[in-house]
Structure formats: C-alpha cells, structure tokens
Design an enzyme around this catalytic site. Structure first.
Site, PDB file in Angstrom:
ATOM      1  NE  ARG A  23      36.170  31.169 -63.111  1.00  0.00           N
ATOM      2  CZ  ARG A  23      35.757  31.973 -64.095  1.00  0.00           C
ATOM      3  NH1 ARG A  23      35.300  31.468 -65.204  1.00  0.00           N
ATOM      4  NH2 ARG A  23      35.783  33.267 -63.941  1.00  0.00           N
ATOM      5  NE  ARG A  27      31.287  28.182 -68.229  1.00  0.00           N
ATOM      6  CZ  ARG A  27      31.752  29.361 -68.597  1.00  0.00           C
ATOM      7  NH1 ARG A  27      31.058  30.126 -69.405  1.00  0.00           N
ATOM      8  NH2 ARG A  27      32.925  29.769 -68.189  1.00  0.00           N
ATOM      9  NE  ARG A  36      24.514  27.338 -66.593  1.00  0.00           N
ATOM     10  CZ  ARG A  36      25.126  27.746 -67.687  1.00  0.00           C
ATOM     11  NH1 ARG A  36      26.238  28.466 -67.589  1.00  0.00           N
ATOM     12  NH2 ARG A  36      24.676  27.436 -68.878  1.00  0.00           N
ATOM     13  CG  ASP A  73      31.933  35.356 -60.260  1.00  0.00           C
ATOM     14  OD1 ASP A  73      32.352  34.522 -61.074  1.00  0.00           O
ATOM     15  OD2 ASP A  73      32.206  36.579 -60.340  1.00  0.00           O
ATOM     16  CE1 TYR A 151      34.514  41.785 -65.112  1.00  0.00           C
ATOM     17  CE2 TYR A 151      36.144  41.197 -63.465  1.00  0.00           C
ATOM     18  CZ  TYR A 151      35.525  40.953 -64.669  1.00  0.00           C
ATOM     19  OH  TYR A 151      35.899  39.888 -65.432  1.00  0.00           O
TER      20      TYR A 151
HETATM   21  O1  CP3 Z   1      37.097  28.021 -59.393  1.00  0.00           O
HETATM   22  C1  CP3 Z   1      35.966  27.548 -59.145  1.00  0.00           C
HETATM   23  O2  CP3 Z   1      35.541  26.482 -59.617  1.00  0.00           O
HETATM   24  C2  CP3 Z   1      35.113  28.291 -58.140  1.00  0.00           C
HETATM   25  C3  CP3 Z   1      34.175  29.216 -58.643  1.00  0.00           C
HETATM   26  C4  CP3 Z   1      34.632  30.500 -59.315  1.00  0.00           C
HETATM   27  C5  CP3 Z   1      33.873  31.100 -60.354  1.00  0.00           C
HETATM   28  N1  CP3 Z   1      34.416  32.309 -60.653  1.00  0.00           N
HETATM   29  C6  CP3 Z   1      32.681  30.494 -60.971  1.00  0.00           C
HETATM   30  C7  CP3 Z   1      32.211  30.985 -62.274  1.00  0.00           C
HETATM   31  C8  CP3 Z   1      35.701  31.363 -59.045  1.00  0.00           C
HETATM   32  C9  CP3 Z   1      36.856  31.202 -58.067  1.00  0.00           C
HETATM   33  C10 CP3 Z   1      35.548  32.505 -59.888  1.00  0.00           C
HETATM   34  C11 CP3 Z   1      36.456  33.674 -59.852  1.00  0.00           C
HETATM   35  C12 CP3 Z   1      36.317  34.737 -60.855  1.00  0.00           C
HETATM   36  N2  CP3 Z   1      35.169  35.250 -61.411  1.00  0.00           N
HETATM   37  C13 CP3 Z   1      37.414  35.495 -61.368  1.00  0.00           C
HETATM   38  C14 CP3 Z   1      38.832  35.330 -60.934  1.00  0.00           C
HETATM   39  C15 CP3 Z   1      39.494  34.157 -61.566  1.00  0.00           C
HETATM   40  C16 CP3 Z   1      39.775  34.311 -63.028  1.00  0.00           C
HETATM   41  O3  CP3 Z   1      39.198  33.526 -63.798  1.00  0.00           O
HETATM   42  O4  CP3 Z   1      40.571  35.183 -63.397  1.00  0.00           O
HETATM   43  C17 CP3 Z   1      36.890  36.431 -62.278  1.00  0.00           C
HETATM   44  C18 CP3 Z   1      37.687  37.435 -63.078  1.00  0.00           C
HETATM   45  C19 CP3 Z   1      35.465  36.271 -62.295  1.00  0.00           C
HETATM   46  C20 CP3 Z   1      34.466  37.063 -63.065  1.00  0.00           C
HETATM   47  C21 CP3 Z   1      33.689  36.231 -63.997  1.00  0.00           C
HETATM   48  N3  CP3 Z   1      32.760  35.288 -63.612  1.00  0.00           N
HETATM   49  C22 CP3 Z   1      33.731  36.234 -65.412  1.00  0.00           C
HETATM   50  C23 CP3 Z   1      34.621  37.119 -66.247  1.00  0.00           C
HETATM   51  C24 CP3 Z   1      32.799  35.300 -65.852  1.00  0.00           C
HETATM   52  C25 CP3 Z   1      32.386  35.040 -67.278  1.00  0.00           C
HETATM   53  C26 CP3 Z   1      33.458  34.388 -68.044  1.00  0.00           C
HETATM   54  C27 CP3 Z   1      33.283  32.907 -67.977  1.00  0.00           C
HETATM   55  O5  CP3 Z   1      34.241  32.214 -67.634  1.00  0.00           O
HETATM   56  O6  CP3 Z   1      32.162  32.495 -68.295  1.00  0.00           O
HETATM   57  C28 CP3 Z   1      32.224  34.681 -64.720  1.00  0.00           C
HETATM   58  C29 CP3 Z   1      31.216  33.592 -64.714  1.00  0.00           C
HETATM   59  C30 CP3 Z   1      31.547  32.341 -63.946  1.00  0.00           C
HETATM   60  N4  CP3 Z   1      32.118  32.298 -62.705  1.00  0.00           N
HETATM   61  C31 CP3 Z   1      31.254  31.016 -64.346  1.00  0.00           C
HETATM   62  C32 CP3 Z   1      31.653  30.163 -63.302  1.00  0.00           C
HETATM   63  C33 CP3 Z   1      31.497  28.666 -63.226  1.00  0.00           C
HETATM   64  C34 CP3 Z   1      30.545  30.625 -65.622  1.00  0.00           C
HETATM   65  C35 CP3 Z   1      29.115  30.939 -65.436  1.00  0.00           C
HETATM   66  C36 CP3 Z   1      28.204  29.912 -66.010  1.00  0.00           C
HETATM   67  O7  CP3 Z   1      28.103  28.778 -65.474  1.00  0.00           O
HETATM   68  O8  CP3 Z   1      27.536  30.267 -66.971  1.00  0.00           O
END
Ligand code: CP3
Length: 343
Positions: A23, A27, A36, A73, A151
């Site tokens: 990640r 943010r 964003r 994502d 999911y």
């Molecule tokens: O790692 C990186 O920087 C690359 C981008 C990336 C994102 N999501 C961007 C993201 C990667 C590799 C993921 C993987 C992901 N997404 C997983 C597996 C890794 C883990 O964390 O266990 C999962 C379970 C998801 C599903 C997901 N996406 C959730 C549960 C959420 C909301 C929770 C949260 O952290 O906000 C997201 C949103 C998300 N994916 C964001 C980002 C940068 C935040 C969205 C935003 O900018 O508002």
C-alpha cells in the site's frame, strides 16, 4: 541495468536488501490525495492509466523504495467479471449484488473475456515500464481466488465470514465452482500483466486466516499454487511472491513453485526463516503501526536485519501502510533498511 529487486527475489547476492511497502501508493502521501481528487474517486483513478502511473511512481520518488507496485485494486477483477462495485468513503468496497446462487455464478463473465476487459491495467503497466527507471522493478498483482471469492459472496468486508463459510461447509461444490472460475481469469490476468510490463507478480491472500488448516489448503492455497505453477511454466524469469496473511500455524504445509514468501507481521521472522527460509526468499515483516514511531521502527528493522543477515530477504511491512503514518517516518524506514543491509 539489472534490477536488484528481481535479483533479490531469486535469492541472488545484492549490494543491499531491497525494500518496498505494501500500500505504498496511497493516502499517507499528500501527492496521492491531490491526484485522487483530480480523478474524482478511487475507481476513476484505477481506470486512468496516466494518473495511475503517476501515483505508482510517487513512492519511488518521494519515499525511495526499490520497487513500484501497480496502482489498482484486487477487486477490479470481480468488477470486470460483471459485479457492480463501489468504494464508499469510510466503508470500503461494496458489491451491490453479491453472488449467492448458481444462477448468479453462471452469469459471471469468465476466462479471456473478463481478462480482456482489464485493458486499463495493462495500459498502466506498459506506460509505467516506459516511465520507470530501468533499475526499478515493477510489481503486478492479483488477489487470491479465495480472497476475491470472499468479497464476491459476502459483498463487502466481514468480521465473521459466516456467509462464505456457510458455503464452505454446506455447499463445497458451489465454492469450488466459483474458485475455478476466478482462478481461470486470474491466470490470464497475470499473463497479460507480464506481457504488458510487470517484472514480478504478487498474489495477495488477505483473508487466509479465515480458514482452518485443511480447508485453507483445499479452498485457497491449492488454487494459488496452481496459478503460480501456470505462470512459472510460461515465464520462469518472472519472480512470484505469495502473501497469505495470518497463517503462522500452517507454514509446515507450505509448498509450491514460487520464489518469495511474504511474511505477515504476526509471524515471527525467525520462525518463518526456520520453516521456509531454505526454500523461499522471505519478504517482510515489520508491524505497520511501528511506523508511527522512529524508535519502534529502528528496533524492528535492526532485529529483522540481524535475523536475515545472510540474505534471501526483501524488506517490507507485514501488511499495508496506514493512511495516517507520517511520510517522514516511511522515508526513515526505507533508508534504514537500505543502510543496515549494505554489504
Ligand atoms: O500497494 C499499493 O500501493 C498498490 C495498490 C493496492 C491497493 N489495493 C490500492 C488501494 C493494492 C495492492 C491493493 C490490494 C488490496 N485491495 C487488498 C490486498 C492487500 C491487503 O491490504 O490485504 C485488499 C484486501 C483490497 C480491497 C480493498 N481496497 C479494501 C478493503 C479497501 C478499503 C480499505 C482501505 O484501505 O481503504 C480498498 C481501497 C484501496 N485500495 C485504497 C487504495 C490506495 C484506498 C482507497 C482510497 O484512496 O480512498
């Protein structure tokens, strides 16, 4: 120029141990928040190759990590299989019509057709491979079939996993049918990511810990292994990273044709080394909340570096960086990893 991150994935000697953070594009970076906002929302950002490319590179330039991970994502896969997806601010991802019966399962778009709809991901990777410095690796990724299927059935995050686990115990054929469909899409999806420019691929199994041991191997690991074997057979030069989160009690049964095992923060690194260090390069595993304190960061990095001093290691966090971490502390972590491991 060679990529030290790729060398490290294959267990080769490198000038220092490379580091990245799960990640890392996100943010906690004000620069990310700005792009964003321009995109309107998170999914729009994923769909816009130029902007997605820009935020992928931010942590390389700002924080100094050794590898870039595609900005996207895991949930764009079920989205392109035909499921309506919203990312609600404060609530996370929500599928409007979760898969609860055979009819809905059969209506999902599968195989090549679904993989072909993810063009924006491939375009982002191709653009990235042009924009990124030659010595920086580009990581593509997918969710594991189990984490994606969770999911798809639950419709959103869950604490109990009761809806999906009901299927595991009362209708395993239904679960396997869905996992098969997702696995077949993921195989093509990763191939296409590699063809588009990914140097490394990681499979995130975020919900691994939801399953008891034998069910874990039956419903998750076996599918991940199948994907890894498929990619290895076709692209032996592309390292594969497996990250099953939260299963320290299952490490004795971990096997398969992949290169790097991602260690989560709750698994002691010395234990992971003892169990898997001869077979796989280890990635991880600082507890992400240590990033709130430089002292706590230093303590963990020093310990991990000491345990992994013989190499076969990639520094990372043991899960994703949180949005309220000071950028300065992330920079401190990255620099410290690179310095303490200098050879
Ligand atoms: O790692 C990186 O920087 C690359 C981008 C990336 C994102 N999501 C961007 C993201 C990667 C590799 C993921 C993987 C992901 N997404 C997983 C597996 C890794 C883990 O964390 O266990 C999962 C379970 C998801 C599903 C997901 N996406 C959730 C549960 C959420 C909301 C929770 C949260 O952290 O906000 C997201 C949103 C998300 N994916 C964001 C980002 C940068 C935040 C969205 C935003 O900018 O508002």
């Amino acid at each position: 120029m060679g990529k030290i991150f790729v060398d490290a994935c294959f267990g080769k000697k490198t000038p220092y141990t490379p580091v990245w953070m799960m990640r890392q594009a996100g943010r906690y970076l004000p620069e990310y928040m700005k792009v964003r906002a321009e995109a309107g929302n998170f999914l729009n950002l994923c769909h816009d190759p130029k902007k997605a490319c820009e935020v992928t590179i931010q942590p390389i330039d700002i924080v100094g990590v050794d590898a870039a991970i595609l900005f996207s994502d895991i949930l764009v896969i079920p989205n392109e299989m035909g499921m309506h997806l919203d990312f609600l601010v404060g609530e996370g991802p929500v599928f409007k019509d979760p898969i609860r019966d055979e009819k809905a399962l059969d209506a999902l778009i599968g195989g090549e057709e679904a993989a072909n709809k993810l063009t924006y991901v491939y375009e982002t990777l191709t653009l990235l491979r042009k924009e990124l410095a030659d010595d920086k690796a580009l990581i593509g990724f997918t969710g594991s079939p189990w984490t994606l299927a969770t999911y798809m059935i639950e419709g959103q995050g869950t604490k109990t996993y009761n809806i999906v686990k009901k299927e595991i115990y009362s209708n395993p054929e239904f679960m396997h049918k869905l996992l098969r469909k997702v696995t077949d899409v993921v195989k093509i999806y990763l191939e296409k990511q590699i063809e588009a420019g990914a140097d490394v691929v990681q499979i995130f199994d975020s919900w691994a810990a939801a399953l008891e041991k034998d069910k874990y191997f039956e419903f998750s690991w076996n599918y991940m292994k199948e994907i890894a074997a498929h990619i290895k057979a076709k692209y032996p030069h592309i390292p594969i990273i497996m990250f099953p989160k939260g299963i320290p009690g299952y490490l004795d049964k971990i096997d398969g044709d992949f290169d790097v095992f991602g260690v989560d923060w709750a698994t002691p690194i010395e234990y992971a080394k003892e169990m898997l260090g001869d077979k796989y390069v280890l990635q991880g595993n600082m507890e992400p909340c240590r990033l709130y304190s430089k002292e706590a960061t230093k303590e963990a990095v020093t310990n991990i570096a000491e345990v992994m001093k013989d190499g076969r290691h990639i520094f990372n966090l043991g899960h994703g960086i949180l949005p309220d971490v000071p950028v300065e502390n992330a920079k401190y972590f990255v620099k410290l990893c690179q310095e303490v491991s200098k050879r």
